[in-house]
Design an enzyme around this catalytic site. Structure first.
Site, PDB file in Angstrom:
ATOM      1  N   HIS A   1      49.869  39.823  40.627  1.00 48.50           N
ATOM      2  CA  HIS A   1      49.327  39.162  41.816  1.00 48.50           C
ATOM      3  C   HIS A   1      50.404  38.965  42.874  1.00 48.50           C
ATOM      4  O   HIS A   1      51.318  38.145  42.725  1.00 48.50           O
ATOM      5  CB  HIS A   1      48.729  37.802  41.429  1.00 48.50           C
ATOM      6  CG  HIS A   1      48.256  37.010  42.597  1.00 48.50           C
ATOM      7  ND1 HIS A   1      48.413  35.646  42.688  1.00 48.50           N
ATOM      8  CD2 HIS A   1      47.656  37.386  43.754  1.00 48.50           C
ATOM      9  CE1 HIS A   1      47.922  35.221  43.843  1.00 48.50           C
ATOM     10  NE2 HIS A   1      47.462  36.270  44.512  1.00 48.50           N
TER      11      HIS A   1
ATOM     12  N   SER B   1      43.634  37.350  42.950  1.00 48.58           N
ATOM     13  CA  SER B   1      44.280  36.056  43.117  1.00 48.58           C
ATOM     14  C   SER B   1      43.647  34.981  42.254  1.00 48.58           C
ATOM     15  O   SER B   1      44.160  33.863  42.184  1.00 48.58           O
ATOM     16  CB  SER B   1      44.210  35.626  44.587  1.00 48.58           C
ATOM     17  OG  SER B   1      42.868  35.563  45.021  1.00 48.58           O
TER      18      SER B   1
ATOM     19  N   GLU C   1      53.034  36.929  40.673  1.00 46.99           N
ATOM     20  CA  GLU C   1      52.619  36.394  39.370  1.00 46.99           C
ATOM     21  C   GLU C   1      52.251  37.551  38.442  1.00 46.99           C
ATOM     22  O   GLU C   1      51.512  38.456  38.841  1.00 46.99           O
ATOM     23  CB  GLU C   1      51.412  35.470  39.526  1.00 46.99           C
ATOM     24  CG  GLU C   1      51.724  34.170  40.242  1.00 46.99           C
ATOM     25  CD  GLU C   1      50.494  33.292  40.442  1.00 46.99           C
ATOM     26  OE1 GLU C   1      50.562  32.100  40.114  1.00 46.99           O
ATOM     27  OE2 GLU C   1      49.463  33.813  40.920  1.00 46.99           O
TER      28      GLU C   1
ATOM     29  N   ASN D   1      47.670  29.299  42.871  1.00 47.02           N
ATOM     30  CA  ASN D   1      46.407  28.914  43.504  1.00 47.02           C
ATOM     31  C   ASN D   1      45.740  27.729  42.823  1.00 47.02           C
ATOM     32  O   ASN D   1      45.003  26.981  43.470  1.00 47.02           O
ATOM     33  CB  ASN D   1      45.453  30.103  43.552  1.00 47.02           C
ATOM     34  CG  ASN D   1      45.777  31.030  44.709  1.00 47.02           C
ATOM     35  OD1 ASN D   1      46.229  30.589  45.760  1.00 47.02           O
ATOM     36  ND2 ASN D   1      45.564  32.321  44.527  1.00 47.02           N
TER      37      ASN D   1
END
Length: 296
Positions: free
Chosen positions: A152, A131, A164, A203
Protein backbone atom coordinates in the site's frame (compact mmCIF):
# COMPACT_ATOMS: atom_id res chain seq x y z
CA UNK A 1 20.16 -6.80 -12.72
CA UNK A 2 19.55 -3.28 -13.98
CA UNK A 3 21.06 -0.56 -11.74
CA UNK A 4 18.58 1.70 -9.99
CA UNK A 5 18.72 5.49 -9.95
CA UNK A 6 20.39 5.26 -6.54
CA UNK A 7 23.18 3.04 -7.79
CA UNK A 8 21.71 -0.06 -6.14
CA UNK A 9 20.30 -3.13 -7.81
CA UNK A 10 16.63 -3.96 -8.16
CA UNK A 11 15.54 -6.49 -5.56
CA UNK A 12 16.10 -10.06 -6.62
CA UNK A 13 13.09 -11.59 -8.35
CA UNK A 14 11.24 -8.35 -9.02
CA UNK A 15 12.97 -6.88 -12.05
CA UNK A 16 9.96 -7.40 -14.37
CA UNK A 17 7.14 -5.44 -12.76
CA UNK A 18 3.54 -5.23 -13.91
CA UNK A 19 1.13 -2.50 -12.80
CA UNK A 20 -2.62 -2.79 -13.40
CA UNK A 21 -4.25 0.62 -13.57
CA UNK A 22 -2.63 3.94 -14.43
CA UNK A 23 -4.58 6.51 -12.46
CA UNK A 24 -2.95 8.74 -9.87
CA UNK A 25 -1.60 5.81 -7.82
CA UNK A 26 -0.85 3.34 -10.62
CA UNK A 27 1.10 5.90 -12.62
CA UNK A 28 3.12 6.82 -9.53
CA UNK A 29 3.98 3.18 -8.83
CA UNK A 30 4.97 2.63 -12.47
CA UNK A 31 7.16 5.76 -12.39
CA UNK A 32 8.88 4.71 -9.16
CA UNK A 33 9.55 1.21 -10.48
CA UNK A 34 10.99 2.52 -13.75
CA UNK A 35 13.25 4.97 -11.91
CA UNK A 36 14.43 1.98 -9.85
CA UNK A 37 15.62 0.27 -13.03
CA UNK A 38 12.78 -2.22 -13.39
CA UNK A 39 11.21 -3.29 -16.69
CA UNK A 40 7.67 -1.98 -16.17
CA UNK A 41 4.57 -2.99 -18.10
CA UNK A 42 1.33 -1.13 -17.33
CA UNK A 43 -2.03 -2.75 -18.13
CA UNK A 44 -5.06 -0.50 -18.55
CA UNK A 45 -8.68 -1.04 -19.56
CA UNK A 46 -8.82 1.05 -22.74
CA UNK A 47 -6.81 3.00 -25.30
CA UNK A 48 -8.09 6.21 -23.72
CA UNK A 49 -6.79 5.15 -20.32
CA UNK A 50 -3.48 4.22 -21.92
CA UNK A 51 -3.01 7.68 -23.42
CA UNK A 52 -4.07 9.41 -20.20
CA UNK A 53 -1.78 7.22 -18.10
CA UNK A 54 1.22 7.79 -20.32
CA UNK A 55 0.62 11.56 -20.23
CA UNK A 56 0.33 11.47 -16.43
CA UNK A 57 3.70 9.71 -16.08
CA UNK A 58 5.43 12.04 -18.57
CA UNK A 59 4.05 15.11 -16.78
CA UNK A 60 5.18 13.81 -13.38
CA UNK A 61 8.70 13.04 -14.61
CA UNK A 62 8.88 16.46 -16.27
CA UNK A 63 7.96 18.07 -12.93
CA UNK A 64 10.73 16.08 -11.25
CA UNK A 65 13.23 17.40 -13.83
CA UNK A 66 12.08 21.00 -13.31
CA UNK A 67 12.41 20.55 -9.55
CA UNK A 68 15.92 19.13 -10.12
CA UNK A 69 15.08 15.88 -8.34
CA UNK A 70 16.23 13.96 -11.43
CA UNK A 71 18.05 14.83 -14.64
CA UNK A 72 16.60 14.80 -18.14
CA UNK A 73 18.62 11.69 -19.02
CA UNK A 74 17.20 9.82 -16.03
CA UNK A 75 13.68 10.83 -17.08
CA UNK A 76 14.24 9.54 -20.60
CA UNK A 77 15.73 6.27 -19.36
CA UNK A 78 12.76 5.73 -17.03
CA UNK A 79 10.25 6.37 -19.83
CA UNK A 80 12.14 3.87 -21.98
CA UNK A 81 11.58 1.18 -19.34
CA UNK A 82 7.77 1.59 -19.32
CA UNK A 83 5.49 -0.11 -21.84
CA UNK A 84 1.69 -0.15 -21.95
CA UNK A 85 -0.95 -2.71 -22.88
CA UNK A 86 -4.70 -3.16 -22.85
CA UNK A 87 -4.41 -6.97 -22.60
CA UNK A 88 -3.62 -8.71 -19.30
CA UNK A 89 -1.92 -11.56 -21.19
CA UNK A 90 1.00 -9.19 -21.77
CA UNK A 91 1.75 -9.44 -18.05
CA UNK A 92 2.38 -13.18 -18.31
CA UNK A 93 6.16 -12.89 -17.80
CA UNK A 94 6.03 -10.49 -14.84
CA UNK A 95 7.70 -11.42 -11.54
CA UNK A 96 5.68 -8.93 -9.50
CA UNK A 97 2.29 -7.47 -10.44
CA UNK A 98 0.83 -4.61 -8.39
CA UNK A 99 -2.90 -3.99 -8.78
CA UNK A 100 -3.92 -0.34 -8.48
CA UNK A 101 -7.48 -0.12 -9.77
CA UNK A 102 -10.46 1.55 -8.07
CA UNK A 103 -11.30 0.61 -4.46
CA UNK A 104 -13.99 -1.89 -5.45
CA UNK A 105 -13.77 -5.28 -3.75
CA UNK A 106 -15.66 -7.20 -6.45
CA UNK A 107 -13.53 -5.70 -9.23
CA UNK A 108 -10.30 -6.47 -7.41
CA UNK A 109 -11.32 -10.05 -6.65
CA UNK A 110 -12.23 -10.59 -10.30
CA UNK A 111 -8.90 -9.13 -11.41
CA UNK A 112 -6.87 -11.35 -9.07
CA UNK A 113 -8.60 -14.45 -10.44
CA UNK A 114 -7.62 -13.38 -13.96
CA UNK A 115 -4.05 -12.49 -13.02
CA UNK A 116 -3.60 -15.86 -11.32
CA UNK A 117 -4.39 -17.58 -14.62
CA UNK A 118 -2.21 -15.16 -16.59
CA UNK A 119 1.13 -15.23 -14.76
CA UNK A 120 3.48 -17.96 -15.97
CA UNK A 121 5.94 -17.93 -13.05
CA UNK A 122 4.53 -19.92 -10.10
CA UNK A 123 6.75 -17.82 -7.80
CA UNK A 124 5.41 -14.50 -9.12
CA UNK A 125 4.00 -12.18 -6.47
CA UNK A 126 0.51 -10.71 -6.78
CA UNK A 127 0.15 -7.50 -4.81
CA UNK A 128 -2.66 -5.04 -4.15
CA UNK A 129 -2.26 -1.33 -3.54
CA UNK A 130 -5.62 -1.24 -1.73
CA UNK A 131 -5.83 1.25 1.13
CA UNK A 132 -8.43 -0.69 3.09
CA UNK A 133 -9.77 -3.87 1.46
CA UNK A 134 -9.15 -7.47 2.45
CA UNK A 135 -5.99 -9.07 1.05
CA UNK A 136 -7.43 -12.43 2.08
CA UNK A 137 -10.46 -11.94 -0.17
CA UNK A 138 -8.20 -11.35 -3.17
CA UNK A 139 -5.89 -14.22 -2.29
CA UNK A 140 -8.77 -16.66 -1.86
CA UNK A 141 -9.70 -16.63 -5.57
CA UNK A 142 -6.18 -17.57 -6.67
CA UNK A 143 -4.34 -20.87 -6.74
CA UNK A 144 -1.38 -19.19 -5.03
CA UNK A 145 -2.75 -17.46 -1.88
CA UNK A 146 0.66 -17.65 -0.23
CA UNK A 147 2.02 -15.44 -3.07
CA UNK A 148 -0.52 -12.64 -2.50
CA UNK A 149 0.42 -9.59 -0.42
CA UNK A 150 -0.64 -6.00 0.10
CA UNK A 151 1.77 -3.22 -0.94
CA UNK A 152 0.00 0.00 0.00
CA UNK A 153 1.55 3.23 -1.27
CA UNK A 154 0.44 6.67 -0.11
CA UNK A 155 -0.42 9.53 -2.47
CA UNK A 156 1.57 10.87 -4.16
CA UNK A 157 3.52 7.62 -4.37
CA UNK A 158 6.52 9.39 -5.88
CA UNK A 159 6.98 11.61 -2.82
CA UNK A 160 5.52 9.98 0.31
CA UNK A 161 8.23 7.80 1.89
CA UNK A 162 6.00 5.23 3.62
CA UNK A 163 4.64 1.96 2.19
CA UNK A 164 2.60 -0.59 4.17
CA UNK A 165 3.30 -4.28 3.50
CA UNK A 166 0.27 -6.37 4.47
CA UNK A 167 0.23 -10.14 4.99
CA UNK A 168 -2.95 -12.18 4.99
CA UNK A 169 -3.27 -15.40 6.98
CA UNK A 170 -2.00 -17.21 3.86
CA UNK A 171 0.92 -14.98 2.84
CA UNK A 172 4.28 -16.75 3.07
CA UNK A 173 6.83 -14.87 5.15
CA UNK A 174 9.31 -15.20 2.29
CA UNK A 175 6.83 -13.39 0.02
CA UNK A 176 6.28 -10.57 2.52
CA UNK A 177 10.06 -10.28 2.88
CA UNK A 178 10.51 -10.07 -0.91
CA UNK A 179 7.81 -7.40 -1.09
CA UNK A 180 9.48 -5.41 1.69
CA UNK A 181 12.85 -5.75 -0.03
CA UNK A 182 11.37 -4.42 -3.27
CA UNK A 183 9.89 -1.45 -1.42
CA UNK A 184 12.98 -0.58 0.60
CA UNK A 185 15.94 -1.67 -1.54
CA UNK A 186 14.64 -1.10 -5.07
CA UNK A 187 12.32 1.86 -4.48
CA UNK A 188 14.15 3.42 -1.55
CA UNK A 189 11.00 3.70 0.58
CA UNK A 190 10.37 3.06 4.27
CA UNK A 191 8.17 0.04 5.01
CA UNK A 192 6.00 -0.95 7.93
CA UNK A 193 4.26 -4.32 8.30
CA UNK A 194 0.56 -4.77 8.99
CA UNK A 195 -1.77 -7.69 9.42
CA UNK A 196 -4.78 -7.99 7.11
CA UNK A 197 -7.27 -5.82 8.96
CA UNK A 198 -9.36 -3.16 7.22
CA UNK A 199 -7.53 0.17 7.19
CA UNK A 200 -4.24 -1.51 8.11
CA UNK A 201 -2.13 0.72 10.41
CA UNK A 202 -2.29 4.25 9.03
CA UNK A 203 -5.88 4.55 7.82
CA UNK A 204 -7.26 2.83 10.91
CA UNK A 205 -5.85 5.75 12.89
CA UNK A 206 -6.17 8.53 10.33
CA UNK A 207 -9.73 8.07 9.06
CA UNK A 208 -11.55 8.52 12.43
CA UNK A 209 -9.57 11.74 12.93
CA UNK A 210 -10.58 13.08 9.50
CA UNK A 211 -14.21 12.07 10.00
CA UNK A 212 -14.29 13.83 13.38
CA UNK A 213 -13.17 17.03 11.63
CA UNK A 214 -15.93 16.62 9.03
CA UNK A 215 -18.50 16.22 11.82
CA UNK A 216 -17.26 19.46 13.42
CA UNK A 217 -17.95 21.31 10.16
CA UNK A 218 -21.28 19.51 9.70
CA UNK A 219 -22.51 20.58 13.15
CA UNK A 220 -21.30 24.18 12.64
CA UNK A 221 -19.07 23.76 15.68
CA UNK A 222 -16.16 25.26 13.71
CA UNK A 223 -15.24 26.13 10.15
CA UNK A 224 -12.81 24.10 8.06
CA UNK A 225 -10.32 26.98 8.26
CA UNK A 226 -10.56 27.15 12.06
CA UNK A 227 -10.17 23.41 12.49
CA UNK A 228 -7.17 23.23 10.16
CA UNK A 229 -5.53 26.27 11.75
CA UNK A 230 -6.02 24.75 15.19
CA UNK A 231 -4.37 21.47 14.22
CA UNK A 232 -1.47 23.00 12.30
CA UNK A 233 -0.64 25.68 14.87
CA UNK A 234 -1.73 23.84 18.01
CA UNK A 235 -0.48 20.34 17.21
CA UNK A 236 2.28 21.10 14.67
CA UNK A 237 0.58 19.00 12.00
CA UNK A 238 1.96 19.93 8.55
CA UNK A 239 -1.56 20.14 7.12
CA UNK A 240 -5.00 20.31 8.74
CA UNK A 241 -7.52 17.43 8.57
CA UNK A 242 -9.97 19.08 6.12
CA UNK A 243 -7.26 20.16 3.70
CA UNK A 244 -5.76 16.67 3.98
CA UNK A 245 -9.16 15.14 3.23
CA UNK A 246 -9.35 17.31 0.10
CA UNK A 247 -5.88 16.14 -0.95
CA UNK A 248 -6.74 12.47 -0.41
CA UNK A 249 -10.04 12.84 -2.26
CA UNK A 250 -13.36 12.84 -0.45
CA UNK A 251 -14.55 9.87 -2.51
CA UNK A 252 -11.51 7.88 -1.39
CA UNK A 253 -12.06 8.92 2.22
CA UNK A 254 -15.68 7.80 2.11
CA UNK A 255 -14.71 4.49 0.49
CA UNK A 256 -12.20 3.73 3.24
CA UNK A 257 -14.67 4.82 5.92
CA UNK A 258 -17.33 2.54 4.43
CA UNK A 259 -14.92 -0.41 4.51
CA UNK A 260 -13.93 0.28 8.10
CA UNK A 261 -17.56 0.63 9.22
CA UNK A 262 -18.58 -2.55 7.38
CA UNK A 263 -15.95 -4.53 9.26
CA UNK A 264 -16.11 -3.04 12.75
CA UNK A 265 -19.58 -1.43 12.98
CA UNK A 266 -18.19 1.32 15.19
CA UNK A 267 -19.73 4.81 14.97
CA UNK A 268 -16.37 6.58 14.68
CA UNK A 269 -15.87 4.93 11.27
CA UNK A 270 -19.29 5.84 9.82
CA UNK A 271 -19.13 8.46 7.02
CA UNK A 272 -20.93 11.66 8.13
CA UNK A 273 -23.90 12.68 5.95
CA UNK A 274 -22.03 15.84 4.88
CA UNK A 275 -19.21 13.75 3.42
CA UNK A 276 -21.68 11.55 1.55
CA UNK A 277 -23.53 14.57 0.12
CA UNK A 278 -20.30 16.21 -1.01
CA UNK A 279 -19.23 13.04 -2.83
CA UNK A 280 -22.67 12.72 -4.45
CA UNK A 281 -22.36 16.36 -5.59
CA UNK A 282 -18.95 15.80 -7.18
CA UNK A 283 -17.18 17.96 -4.58
CA UNK A 284 -14.30 15.50 -4.28
CA UNK A 285 -11.55 17.82 -3.09
CA UNK A 286 -8.52 19.25 -4.85
CA UNK A 287 -8.74 16.95 -7.89
CA UNK A 288 -12.27 18.28 -8.60
CA UNK A 289 -11.42 21.92 -7.88
CA UNK A 290 -13.62 22.05 -4.81
CA UNK A 291 -14.10 20.19 -1.55
CA UNK A 292 -13.90 21.84 1.85
CA UNK A 293 -11.84 24.46 0.01
CA UNK A 294 -11.88 25.88 -3.50
CA UNK A 295 -8.88 25.32 -5.76
CA UNK A 296 -7.90 27.40 -8.75
Amino acid sequence: MTPTSHGEEAAAGTERVGVVGCGLMGSGIAELSALAGCDVRVAVSSRGSLAAGRSRIVASLDRAVRAERIGAATRDEALGRISFTTDLIDLADRQLVIESIAEDKAAKVELFALLDKTLEDPEAILASNTSSLSITAMASVTGRPEQVVGIHFFSPAQLIPLVEVISSLHTAESVAARAEEFVTVSLGKQAIRSTDRTGFVVNALLVPYLLAAVRMVESSFASAETIDRGMTLGCSHPVGPLKLADLIGLDVLRSVADALYDEFKEALYAPPPLLTRMVESGLLGKKAGRGFYRYG
